[in-house]
Write a protein that holds these residues in place. Structure first.
Motif, PDB file in Angstrom:
ATOM      1  N   ASP A   1       1.152  -3.215   1.475  1.00 62.86           N
ATOM      2  CA  ASP A   1       2.010  -3.275   2.671  1.00 62.86           C
ATOM      3  C   ASP A   1       3.483  -3.147   2.276  1.00 62.86           C
ATOM      4  N   ALA A   2       3.832  -3.804   1.176  1.00 65.30           N
ATOM      5  CA  ALA A   2       5.239  -3.818   0.755  1.00 65.30           C
ATOM      6  C   ALA A   2       5.748  -2.397   0.539  1.00 65.30           C
ATOM      7  N   GLY A   3       4.880  -1.537  -0.001  1.00 70.00           N
ATOM      8  CA  GLY A   3       5.315  -0.176  -0.306  1.00 70.00           C
ATOM      9  C   GLY A   3       4.863   0.848   0.711  1.00 70.00           C
TER      10      GLY A   3
ATOM     11  N   ARG B   1       7.374  -8.550   4.208  1.00 68.53           N
ATOM     12  CA  ARG B   1       7.549  -7.393   3.313  1.00 68.53           C
ATOM     13  C   ARG B   1       8.844  -7.521   2.512  1.00 68.53           C
ATOM     14  N   VAL B   2       9.913  -7.972   3.197  1.00 67.20           N
ATOM     15  CA  VAL B   2      11.200  -8.160   2.508  1.00 67.20           C
ATOM     16  C   VAL B   2      11.028  -9.173   1.373  1.00 67.20           C
ATOM     17  N   PHE B   3      10.415 -10.319   1.687  1.00 62.20           N
ATOM     18  CA  PHE B   3      10.252 -11.350   0.657  1.00 62.20           C
ATOM     19  C   PHE B   3       9.346 -10.855  -0.479  1.00 62.20           C
ATOM     20  N   PHE B   4       8.305 -10.127  -0.119  1.00 64.43           N
ATOM     21  CA  PHE B   4       7.416  -9.634  -1.173  1.00 64.43           C
ATOM     22  C   PHE B   4       8.213  -8.793  -2.170  1.00 64.43           C
ATOM     23  N   GLY B   5       8.991  -7.845  -1.655  1.00 65.04           N
ATOM     24  CA  GLY B   5       9.740  -6.942  -2.546  1.00 65.04           C
ATOM     25  C   GLY B   5      10.744  -7.679  -3.410  1.00 65.04           C
ATOM     26  N   LEU B   6      11.473  -8.614  -2.800  1.00 65.56           N
ATOM     27  CA  LEU B   6      12.517  -9.315  -3.551  1.00 65.56           C
ATOM     28  C   LEU B   6      11.922 -10.293  -4.562  1.00 65.56           C
TER      29      LEU B   6
ATOM     30  N   ILE C   1      11.814  -0.289   2.821  1.00 62.85           N
ATOM     31  CA  ILE C   1      12.778  -1.378   2.615  1.00 62.85           C
ATOM     32  C   ILE C   1      13.443  -1.160   1.268  1.00 62.85           C
ATOM     33  N   VAL C   2      14.578  -0.491   1.317  1.00 61.78           N
ATOM     34  CA  VAL C   2      15.346  -0.294   0.091  1.00 61.78           C
ATOM     35  C   VAL C   2      16.208  -1.542  -0.079  1.00 61.78           C
TER      36      VAL C   2
END
Ligand SMILES: Nc1nc2c(c(=O)[nH]1)N=C([C@H](O)[C@H](O)COP(=O)(O)OP(=O)(O)OP(=O)(O)O)CN2
Length: 191
Positions: free
Chosen positions: A148-150, A105-110, A157-158
């Motif tokens: 999932d990311a959101g 999830r962290v990698f997806f967002g970044l 995950i801000v």
């Protein structure tokens, strides 16, 4: 059409509260594999969805920031966190536990943020990040899709809550981490 690019990094962590006691109670490392899947229904002038070479800049730099790090959950024991910082030059603090699921999830967002910042110059279509897979081991992985990311149920995950040690910031070759750090939503190690 989907295309996929594979990256890797070496990292250590503890995943608190999980059923596997070795995982929950002992610092251990993984040779992580990260797969990035991009989706588009149009080809560029090179008759590609998105030139793989373009992922060797910002995205590679971001994943390399995680290489040889101790990654901890910011809600872990304060003494443990202090010891991580004392004994590892390269550390990353996450607002979520560093399970394969949360790392994906962290990698997806970044990565999604980096791709949206990328200027396309070769007639690329609407290239979107379809999913990110994080392999912890040869036998287990987690795959994050946009929903999932959101998903607040999985923890918010801000990006501004992610902290990188000075060493990581200093070793980053330019580009990605610097630009992400400049966003109000991403923070550096507190000084
Ligand atoms: N769904 C998840 N389960 C587990 C995670 C995780 O992130 N998501 N993480 C762990 C541990 O980090 C552990 O190191 C990996 O566990 P496991 O796959 O059991 O590792 P093994 O090398 O023992 O697997 P084998 O298939 O037996 O080689 C635990 N679970």
């Amino acid at each position: 059409m989907l295309i996929r690019k594979l990256f890797s990094f070496e990292g250590a962590h503890v995943v608190r509260n999980c059923t596997s006691q070795r995982c929950a109670r002992s610092i251990h490392g993984h040779s992580y594999k990260v797969e990035i899947f991009l989706e588009c229904h149009q080809l560029d002038r090179g008759q590609m969805v998105y030139d793989f070479g373009l992922l060797k800049g910002d995205v590679r730099e971001l994943i390399d920031a995680f290489d040889h790090t101790l990654v901890f959950w910011q809600e872990d024991d304060a003494d443990y966190i202090e010891q991580c910082k004392q004994h590892s030059l390269r550390w990353i603090g996450l607002p979520v536990s560093p399970s394969a699921e949360q790392l994906s999830r962290v990698f997806f967002g970044l990565i999604d943020t980096l791709l949206q910042q990328t200027e396309m110059h070769n007639g690329e279509g609407n290239v979107v990040l379809q999913s990110v897979i994080v392999h912890e081991t040869a036998t287990g992985y987690a795959q994050c899709f946009r929903e999932d990311a959101g998903n607040p149920q999985m923890g918010l995950i801000v990006p501004s809550a992610i902290t990188y040690s000075h060493q990581i910031i200093n070793e980053a070759s330019g580009g990605a981490l610097t630009r992400l750090s400049a966003l109000p939503s991403l923070s550096r190690e507190a000084t």
